[in-house]
Enzyme design. Structure first.
Site, PDB file in Angstrom:
ATOM      1  N   LYS A   1       0.836  -1.210   0.000  1.00 46.68           N
ATOM      2  CA  LYS A   1       0.000   0.000   0.000  1.00 46.68           C
ATOM      3  C   LYS A   1       0.872   1.262   0.000  1.00 46.68           C
ATOM      4  CE  LYS A   1      -2.429  -0.968   3.758  1.00 46.68           C
ATOM      5  NZ  LYS A   1      -1.992  -2.318   4.145  1.00 46.68           N
TER       6      LYS A   1
ATOM      7  N   ARG B   1      -9.926   1.050   8.895  1.00 48.12           N
ATOM      8  CA  ARG B   1      -9.428  -0.296   9.160  1.00 48.12           C
ATOM      9  C   ARG B   1     -10.432  -1.120   9.948  1.00 48.12           C
ATOM     10  NH1 ARG B   1      -3.499   0.560   8.636  1.00 48.12           N
ATOM     11  NH2 ARG B   1      -2.367  -1.166   9.486  1.00 48.12           N
TER      12      ARG B   1
ATOM     13  N   ARG C   1      11.157  -2.512  11.621  1.00 50.83           N
ATOM     14  CA  ARG C   1      10.082  -2.002  12.480  1.00 50.83           C
ATOM     15  C   ARG C   1       9.640  -3.114  13.436  1.00 50.83           C
ATOM     16  NH1 ARG C   1       5.893   0.564   8.199  1.00 50.83           N
ATOM     17  NH2 ARG C   1       4.516  -0.757   9.390  1.00 50.83           N
TER      18      ARG C   1
ATOM     19  N   ARG D   1      -0.718  -9.359  13.163  1.00 54.74           N
ATOM     20  CA  ARG D   1      -1.315  -8.338  12.279  1.00 54.74           C
ATOM     21  C   ARG D   1      -2.229  -8.996  11.240  1.00 54.74           C
ATOM     22  NH1 ARG D   1       3.379  -4.839   9.993  1.00 54.74           N
ATOM     23  NH2 ARG D   1       1.707  -3.515   9.221  1.00 54.74           N
TER      24      ARG D   1
HETATM   25  P1  AMP Z   1       0.537   0.611   8.862  1.00 55.58           P
HETATM   26  O1  AMP Z   1       1.840   1.264   8.621  1.00 55.58           O
HETATM   27  O2  AMP Z   1      -0.591   1.201   8.049  1.00 55.58           O
HETATM   28  O3  AMP Z   1       0.584  -0.881   8.776  1.00 55.58           O
HETATM   29  O4  AMP Z   1       0.132   0.949  10.396  1.00 55.58           O
HETATM   30  C1  AMP Z   1       0.981   0.571  11.464  1.00 55.58           C
HETATM   31  C2  AMP Z   1       0.164   0.430  12.740  1.00 55.58           C
HETATM   32  O5  AMP Z   1      -0.477   1.684  13.058  1.00 55.58           O
HETATM   33  C3  AMP Z   1      -0.980  -0.582  12.677  1.00 55.58           C
HETATM   34  O6  AMP Z   1      -0.536  -1.899  12.905  1.00 55.58           O
HETATM   35  C4  AMP Z   1      -1.867  -0.056  13.794  1.00 55.58           C
HETATM   36  O7  AMP Z   1      -1.372  -0.387  15.067  1.00 55.58           O
HETATM   37  C5  AMP Z   1      -1.754   1.452  13.630  1.00 55.58           C
HETATM   38  N1  AMP Z   1      -2.787   1.971  12.694  1.00 55.58           N
HETATM   39  C6  AMP Z   1      -2.592   2.553  11.480  1.00 55.58           C
HETATM   40  N2  AMP Z   1      -3.754   2.903  10.914  1.00 55.58           N
HETATM   41  C7  AMP Z   1      -4.727   2.515  11.777  1.00 55.58           C
HETATM   42  C8  AMP Z   1      -6.146   2.577  11.766  1.00 55.58           C
HETATM   43  N3  AMP Z   1      -6.815   3.107  10.722  1.00 55.58           N
HETATM   44  N4  AMP Z   1      -6.810   2.073  12.834  1.00 55.58           N
HETATM   45  C9  AMP Z   1      -6.163   1.553  13.891  1.00 55.58           C
HETATM   46  N5  AMP Z   1      -4.836   1.445  13.973  1.00 55.58           N
HETATM   47  C10 AMP Z   1      -4.109   1.925  12.933  1.00 55.58           C
END
Ligand code: AMP
Length: 218
Positions: A15, A90, A162, A173
């Protein structure tokens, strides 16, 4: 027409890579909730401290923290011609909240792009992923390593894994994605907003498929 795009897909579907390209081509800001949380974690803000507890375990940050943050962001001036959301919504609660916001504040339809990829392809992609601590550029240990081990090609910053890309966290996840996020596919399909692309193809092919869906720049 204002272009409002939501990019969906399981963790590691690419993404972030596609979002950067879409934002550049269509000249709209790329809003990644994950990036916003990471910036807050790095800056040690109260929001960052709360979010980190969830992020490091592979869990979702509570809806109320996310929704307000996104609403504030998309009301900023640079979003007046459109925006791309990466990683939001999400959960069904977030999608319903956003639908209400759209009905009240926006008069443009939403395009939801779902990048489809199986877990068997994603796991090695994610566990090999590394990121520059300074500029955020992403690498992959086997597919796209930095020229010098551990050092960012662009800025010379330190490259690290990370916490949420560690194998045990990645499994969590995926579980969270299946349980809380994948129901959104049906949610948007029922509303006629969903288009899917095959995310197991190369980044160039995925991008071409996305552009075919989004159409030209006007
Ligand atoms: P990502 O980089 O989009 O995978 O986001 C990393 C982490 O941020 C996720 O595993 C969640 O813990 C948190 N996060 C990001 N976007 C959301 C969302 N829309 N709702 C809840 N948690 C989020």
């Amino acid at each position: 027409m204002k272009r409002i795009v939501v990019l969906m897909g399981p963790p590691g579907a690419g993404k972030g890579t596609q979002a950067t390209r879409i934002a550049e081509k269509y000249n709209i800001p790329h809003i990644s909730t994950g990036d916003i949380f990471r910036a807050n974690v790095k800056g040690g803000t109260p929001l960052g401290k709360k979010a980190k507890e969830y992020m490091d375990k592979g869990l979702l940050v509570p809806d109320e923290l996310v929704c307000e943050l996104v609403e504030d962001r998309v009301l900023q001036d640079d979003c007046r011609c459109g925006y791309l959301l990466d990683g939001f919504p999400r959960t069904i609660v977030q999608a319903e909240y956003f639908d209400e916001f759209l009905a009240e504040r926006e008069c443009s339809p939403l395009s939801v792009l779902n990048i489809e990829v199986g877990e068997d392809v994603l796991l090695p992609r994610m566990v090999g992923r590394r990121v520059c601590r300074s500029c955020g550029k992403t690498y992959h240990l086997s597919a796209m390593p930095p020229k010098v081990e551990g050092v960012c090609d662009l800025c010379g910053g330190e490259i690290y894994q990370r916490a949420d890309d560690r194998e045990e966290t990645v499994h969590e996840r995926f579980r969270v994605y299946e349980e809380q996020t994948s129901p959104l596919i049906e949610y948007y399909r029922e509303r006629g907003a969903l288009s899917s692309v095959d995310g197991s193809e190369s980044p160039d092919e995925v991008f071409a498929a996305i552009c075919a869906i989004l159409g030209d720049c006007r």
